[in-house]
Design a protein around this motif. Structure first.
Motif, short mmCIF file in Angstrom:
data_model
loop_
_atom_site.label_atom_id
_atom_site.label_comp_id
_atom_site.label_asym_id
_atom_site.label_seq_id
_atom_site.Cartn_x
_atom_site.Cartn_y
_atom_site.Cartn_z
N THR A 31 0.85 -1.20 0.00
CA THR A 31 0.00 0.00 0.00
C THR A 31 0.88 1.24 0.00
O THR A 31 0.61 2.21 -0.73
N VAL A 32 1.93 1.20 0.79
CA VAL A 32 2.87 2.33 0.83
C VAL A 32 3.57 2.51 -0.51
O VAL A 32 3.87 3.64 -0.91
N ASN A 33 3.82 1.43 -1.21
CA ASN A 33 4.44 1.58 -2.54
C ASN A 33 3.58 2.47 -3.45
O ASN A 33 4.10 3.29 -4.20
N PHE A 34 2.25 2.30 -3.36
CA PHE A 34 1.37 3.19 -4.13
C PHE A 34 1.51 4.64 -3.63
O PHE A 34 1.46 5.59 -4.41
N PHE A 35 1.67 4.78 -2.30
CA PHE A 35 1.84 6.14 -1.75
C PHE A 35 3.14 6.78 -2.26
O PHE A 35 3.16 7.95 -2.64
N ILE A 36 4.20 6.01 -2.27
CA ILE A 36 5.50 6.55 -2.74
C ILE A 36 5.37 7.00 -4.20
O ILE A 36 5.86 8.07 -4.58
N ASP A 37 4.68 6.20 -4.98
CA ASP A 37 4.50 6.57 -6.40
C ASP A 37 3.68 7.87 -6.52
O ASP A 37 3.97 8.71 -7.37
N ALA A 38 2.70 8.03 -5.65
CA ALA A 38 1.89 9.27 -5.67
C ALA A 38 2.71 10.45 -5.16
O ALA A 38 2.59 11.58 -5.66
N LEU A 39 3.55 10.18 -4.15
CA LEU A 39 4.40 11.23 -3.58
C LEU A 39 5.37 11.77 -4.64
O LEU A 39 5.70 12.97 -4.66
N ALA A 40 5.81 10.88 -5.50
CA ALA A 40 6.75 11.29 -6.57
C ALA A 40 6.14 12.38 -7.45
O ALA A 40 6.85 13.25 -7.95
N GLU A 41 4.80 12.34 -7.58
CA GLU A 41 4.15 13.34 -8.44
C GLU A 41 4.18 14.74 -7.82
O GLU A 41 4.02 15.72 -8.52
N ILE A 42 4.37 14.81 -6.50
CA ILE A 42 4.41 16.13 -5.84
C ILE A 42 5.77 16.36 -5.17
O ILE A 42 5.89 17.16 -4.24
N ARG A 45 7.19 19.67 -3.98
CA ARG A 45 6.57 20.39 -2.86
C ARG A 45 7.14 20.01 -1.51
O ARG A 45 6.86 20.67 -0.50
N ILE A 46 7.89 18.89 -1.44
CA ILE A 46 8.38 18.43 -0.13
C ILE A 46 9.89 18.54 -0.08
O ILE A 46 10.55 18.60 -1.12
N GLU A 47 10.40 18.52 1.17
CA GLU A 47 11.86 18.59 1.31
C GLU A 47 12.47 17.20 1.10
O GLU A 47 13.56 17.06 0.56
N GLY A 48 11.77 16.18 1.55
CA GLY A 48 12.29 14.83 1.41
C GLY A 48 11.51 13.88 2.31
O GLY A 48 10.43 14.23 2.77
N ALA A 49 12.12 12.71 2.57
CA ALA A 49 11.42 11.68 3.35
C ALA A 49 12.35 11.05 4.36
O ALA A 49 13.58 11.08 4.20
N VAL A 50 11.74 10.50 5.41
CA VAL A 50 12.42 9.55 6.30
C VAL A 50 11.73 8.23 6.06
O VAL A 50 10.50 8.15 6.03
N SER A 51 12.52 7.17 5.89
CA SER A 51 11.95 5.89 5.50
C SER A 51 12.06 4.86 6.62
O SER A 51 13.00 4.88 7.41
N ILE A 65 13.44 11.15 -4.78
CA ILE A 65 13.03 11.80 -3.53
C ILE A 65 14.16 11.65 -2.51
O ILE A 65 14.58 10.52 -2.21
N PRO A 66 14.70 12.78 -1.98
CA PRO A 66 15.79 12.67 -1.01
C PRO A 66 15.34 11.93 0.26
O PRO A 66 14.24 12.19 0.76
N VAL A 67 16.19 11.02 0.74
CA VAL A 67 15.86 10.27 1.97
C VAL A 67 16.84 10.67 3.06
O VAL A 67 18.05 10.58 2.88
N TYR A 68 16.31 11.13 4.18
CA TYR A 68 17.13 11.62 5.30
C TYR A 68 17.21 10.58 6.40
O TYR A 68 16.28 9.81 6.63
N ASP A 69 18.36 10.62 7.12
CA ASP A 69 18.50 9.84 8.34
C ASP A 69 17.58 10.46 9.40
O ASP A 69 17.52 11.69 9.51
N LEU A 70 16.90 9.63 10.16
CA LEU A 70 15.97 10.15 11.17
C LEU A 70 16.68 11.09 12.16
O LEU A 70 16.10 12.06 12.63
#
Ligand code: 5RP
Length: 218
Positions: A31-42, A45-51, A65-70
């Motif tokens: 389900t999150v994979n679909f979210f990541i694909d949708a996030l790619a479209e915007i 607008r975001i600074e990046g992600a923590v995974s 999408i830049p991925v940051y260390d928590l």
């Protein structure tokens, strides 16, 4: 497959919770994979992600999408993740993908946990889905014996090593009527890293996608 349409509907609905210029907490699973694909479209607008997993990190990076260390981020306004089960109080079982510990850590940091799911995940009482428990390898038999005392039937998840180098015990046949008490009791067992009950801190919002594209908000 209709279940995928439902997952995709929930995932896309989560996009409206994302704040501009923020770091987005990202969970793990189909389900999150679909979210990541949708996030790619915007992504502009975001600074990046923590995974919460190596798998999600790889998918986020593949979309640029830049991925940051928590440890490098101050705040995570919103964390988006799936679940294996949710009750009506938005208490969850997670960890079907073995990413429960990192998921729980990112949940702890996030201000809001938006859970995305298809209708099959909503249950009256948690426990039909076997409860995943991440365990330090040398403690496997000890933890399994203690889980039996708590009323469950633990089964070693063969061939799975978590991103943290540990093993998973899946606990079958537990009707979890008091999720917070059970979460606490399992976490008290020496050798347990964490368990897949997200009850003490569950989801704040549950988006249930339907195969016709509608989304119910709980
Ligand atoms: C991974 C998880 C997932 O969120 C959970 O297993 C749901 O996965 P899916 O979206 O593939 O049904 O907790 O550890």
């Amino acid at each position: 497959m209709s279940q995928n349409l439902a997952k995709q509907a929930a995932a896309r609905a989560a996009i409206k919770y994302i704040e501009d210029d923020s770091i987005v907490g990202v969970g793990t699973g189909s389900t999150v994979n679909f979210f990541i694909d949708a996030l790619a479209e915007i992504k502009g607008r975001i600074e990046g992600a923590v995974s919460s997993s190596e798998a999600s990190t790889e998918r986020l990076k593949s979309h640029g999408i830049p991925v940051y260390d928590l440890n490098a981020v101050d705040s995570i306004p919103v964390y988006v993740d799936g679940a294996d089960e949710s009750n009506r109080y938005l208490q969850l079982i997670k960890g079907g993908g073995a990413a429960l510990t990192r998921e729980k850590i990112v949940t702890a940091v996030a201000e809001k946990f938006v859970c995305i799911a298809d209708p099959s995940k909503v249950v009256g009482c948690l426990g039909e889905f076997p409860l995943p428990v991440e365990v330090i390898p040398m403690a496997r038999s000890h933890v399994a014996r203690q889980l039996v005392k708590l009323g469950g039937d633990p089964v070693y998840r063969e061939g799975v090593i978590t991103d943290n180098g540990n093993i998973i015990l899946d606990v079958y046949n537990m009707k979890i009527e008091k999720p917070i008490e059970m979460e606490t009791a399992i976490n008290q067992i020496v050798g347990v890293v964490t368990n897949g009950l997200f009850a003490e801190k569950g989801a704040d919002v549950l988006l249930i996608g339907k195969e016709d594209g509608e989304v119910e908000i709980l």
